[in-house]
Design a protein around this motif. Structure first.
Motif, PDB file in Angstrom:
ATOM      1  N   ALA A   1       4.222  13.659  -1.273  1.00 32.80           N
ATOM      2  CA  ALA A   1       4.885  12.429  -1.706  1.00 32.80           C
ATOM      3  C   ALA A   1       6.397  12.622  -1.750  1.00 32.80           C
ATOM      4  O   ALA A   1       7.155  11.771  -1.273  1.00 32.80           O
ATOM      5  CB  ALA A   1       4.357  11.990  -3.066  1.00 32.80           C
ATOM      6  N   ALA A   2       6.843  13.729  -2.297  1.00 34.19           N
ATOM      7  CA  ALA A   2       8.284  14.002  -2.372  1.00 34.19           C
ATOM      8  C   ALA A   2       8.903  14.033  -0.980  1.00 34.19           C
ATOM      9  O   ALA A   2       9.964  13.439  -0.747  1.00 34.19           O
ATOM     10  CB  ALA A   2       8.535  15.316  -3.107  1.00 34.19           C
ATOM     11  N   THR A   3       8.257  14.700  -0.052  1.00 34.21           N
ATOM     12  CA  THR A   3       8.768  14.821   1.312  1.00 34.21           C
ATOM     13  C   THR A   3       8.814  13.469   2.007  1.00 34.21           C
ATOM     14  O   THR A   3       9.817  13.114   2.635  1.00 34.21           O
ATOM     15  CB  THR A   3       7.903  15.805   2.115  1.00 34.21           C
ATOM     16  N   ILE A   4       7.749  12.703   1.894  1.00 31.14           N
ATOM     17  CA  ILE A   4       7.696  11.394   2.557  1.00 31.14           C
ATOM     18  C   ILE A   4       8.738  10.447   1.969  1.00 31.14           C
ATOM     19  O   ILE A   4       9.445   9.753   2.699  1.00 31.14           O
ATOM     20  CB  ILE A   4       6.280  10.802   2.481  1.00 31.14           C
TER      21      ILE A   4
ATOM     22  N   ARG B   1       0.825  -1.215   0.000  1.00 29.90           N
ATOM     23  CA  ARG B   1       0.000   0.000   0.000  1.00 29.90           C
ATOM     24  C   ARG B   1       0.861   1.269   0.000  1.00 29.90           C
ATOM     25  O   ARG B   1       0.502   2.277  -0.602  1.00 29.90           O
ATOM     26  CB  ARG B   1      -0.995   0.008   1.161  1.00 29.90           C
ATOM     27  N   ILE B   2       2.017   1.195   0.655  1.00 32.77           N
ATOM     28  CA  ILE B   2       2.945   2.327   0.655  1.00 32.77           C
ATOM     29  C   ILE B   2       3.540   2.503  -0.741  1.00 32.77           C
ATOM     30  O   ILE B   2       3.620   3.622  -1.254  1.00 32.77           O
ATOM     31  CB  ILE B   2       4.071   2.119   1.693  1.00 32.77           C
ATOM     32  N   PHE B   3       3.954   1.394  -1.336  1.00 30.29           N
ATOM     33  CA  PHE B   3       4.508   1.462  -2.688  1.00 30.29           C
ATOM     34  C   PHE B   3       3.486   2.062  -3.646  1.00 30.29           C
ATOM     35  O   PHE B   3       3.805   2.968  -4.422  1.00 30.29           O
ATOM     36  CB  PHE B   3       4.939   0.072  -3.175  1.00 30.29           C
ATOM     37  N   ASP B   4       2.258   1.568  -3.590  1.00 33.90           N
ATOM     38  CA  ASP B   4       1.211   2.070  -4.486  1.00 33.90           C
ATOM     39  C   ASP B   4       0.931   3.550  -4.260  1.00 33.90           C
ATOM     40  O   ASP B   4       0.722   4.301  -5.215  1.00 33.90           O
ATOM     41  CB  ASP B   4      -0.080   1.268  -4.320  1.00 33.90           C
ATOM     42  N   SER B   5       0.958   3.973  -3.019  1.00 34.57           N
ATOM     43  CA  SER B   5       0.648   5.370  -2.695  1.00 34.57           C
ATOM     44  C   SER B   5       1.733   6.347  -3.133  1.00 34.57           C
ATOM     45  O   SER B   5       1.427   7.439  -3.611  1.00 34.57           O
ATOM     46  CB  SER B   5       0.443   5.534  -1.189  1.00 34.57           C
ATOM     47  N   PHE B   6       2.988   5.946  -2.986  1.00 34.75           N
ATOM     48  CA  PHE B   6       4.066   6.909  -3.191  1.00 34.75           C
ATOM     49  C   PHE B   6       4.984   6.638  -4.382  1.00 34.75           C
ATOM     50  O   PHE B   6       5.599   7.566  -4.897  1.00 34.75           O
ATOM     51  CB  PHE B   6       4.918   7.015  -1.922  1.00 34.75           C
ATOM     52  N   PHE B   7       5.084   5.404  -4.821  1.00 30.57           N
ATOM     53  CA  PHE B   7       6.055   5.078  -5.863  1.00 30.57           C
ATOM     54  C   PHE B   7       5.449   4.668  -7.201  1.00 30.57           C
ATOM     55  O   PHE B   7       6.101   4.806  -8.236  1.00 30.57           O
ATOM     56  CB  PHE B   7       6.986   3.951  -5.392  1.00 30.57           C
ATOM     57  N   ARG B   8       4.249   4.147  -7.188  1.00 28.30           N
ATOM     58  CA  ARG B   8       3.662   3.553  -8.401  1.00 28.30           C
ATOM     59  C   ARG B   8       3.678   4.513  -9.598  1.00 28.30           C
ATOM     60  O   ARG B   8       3.978   4.114 -10.709  1.00 28.30           O
ATOM     61  CB  ARG B   8       2.234   3.090  -8.103  1.00 28.30           C
ATOM     62  N   ASN B   9       3.349   5.763  -9.405  1.00 27.19           N
ATOM     63  CA  ASN B   9       3.222   6.700 -10.525  1.00 27.19           C
ATOM     64  C   ASN B   9       4.408   7.657 -10.672  1.00 27.19           C
ATOM     65  O   ASN B   9       4.267   8.723 -11.245  1.00 27.19           O
ATOM     66  CB  ASN B   9       1.924   7.488 -10.391  1.00 27.19           C
ATOM     67  N   THR B  10       5.554   7.255 -10.168  1.00 30.59           N
ATOM     68  CA  THR B  10       6.747   8.082 -10.338  1.00 30.59           C
ATOM     69  C   THR B  10       7.364   7.807 -11.705  1.00 30.59           C
ATOM     70  O   THR B  10       7.112   6.775 -12.319  1.00 30.59           O
ATOM     71  CB  THR B  10       7.788   7.776  -9.247  1.00 30.59           C
TER      72      THR B  10
END
Length: 87
Positions: free
Chosen positions: A54-57, A26-35
């Motif tokens: 997202a950048a800060t986290i 869920r963390i990957f999907d929230s912050f990394f999936r659409n990078t």
């Protein structure tokens, strides 16, 4: 290092696979999936994210994981920099 966007994308996708294996889905999907990777300058890989939050986290909580994943993907000690890119 001079690389095409295709080469940079391959590097980032390889790093993402390693990151995905190390954090909760869920963390990957929230912050990394659409990078997506934008560029490389010296040993800094610039990656676009959708929000400042997202950048800060990513920088604060997952920066070491990201940099380690880049090292594993490339054999080079890159540092990731995250910037907000508007849709």
């Amino acid at each position: 290092m001079s690389a095409t966007i295709t080469e940079l994308t391959i590097i980032w996708e390889s790093a993402l696979k390693e990151i995905e294996n190390r954090i909760e889905p869920r963390i990957f999907d929230s912050f990394f999936r659409n990078t997506r990777v934008l560029r490389i300058n010296d040993k800094t890989l610039t990656v676009a994210v959708s929000t400042t939050t997202a950048a800060t986290i990513i920088k604060n909580k997952f920066g070491d994981i990201v940099n380690d994943a880049l090292l594993q993907a490339t054999g080079t000690d890159f540092v990731a920099d995250f910037v907000v890119e508007s849709a």
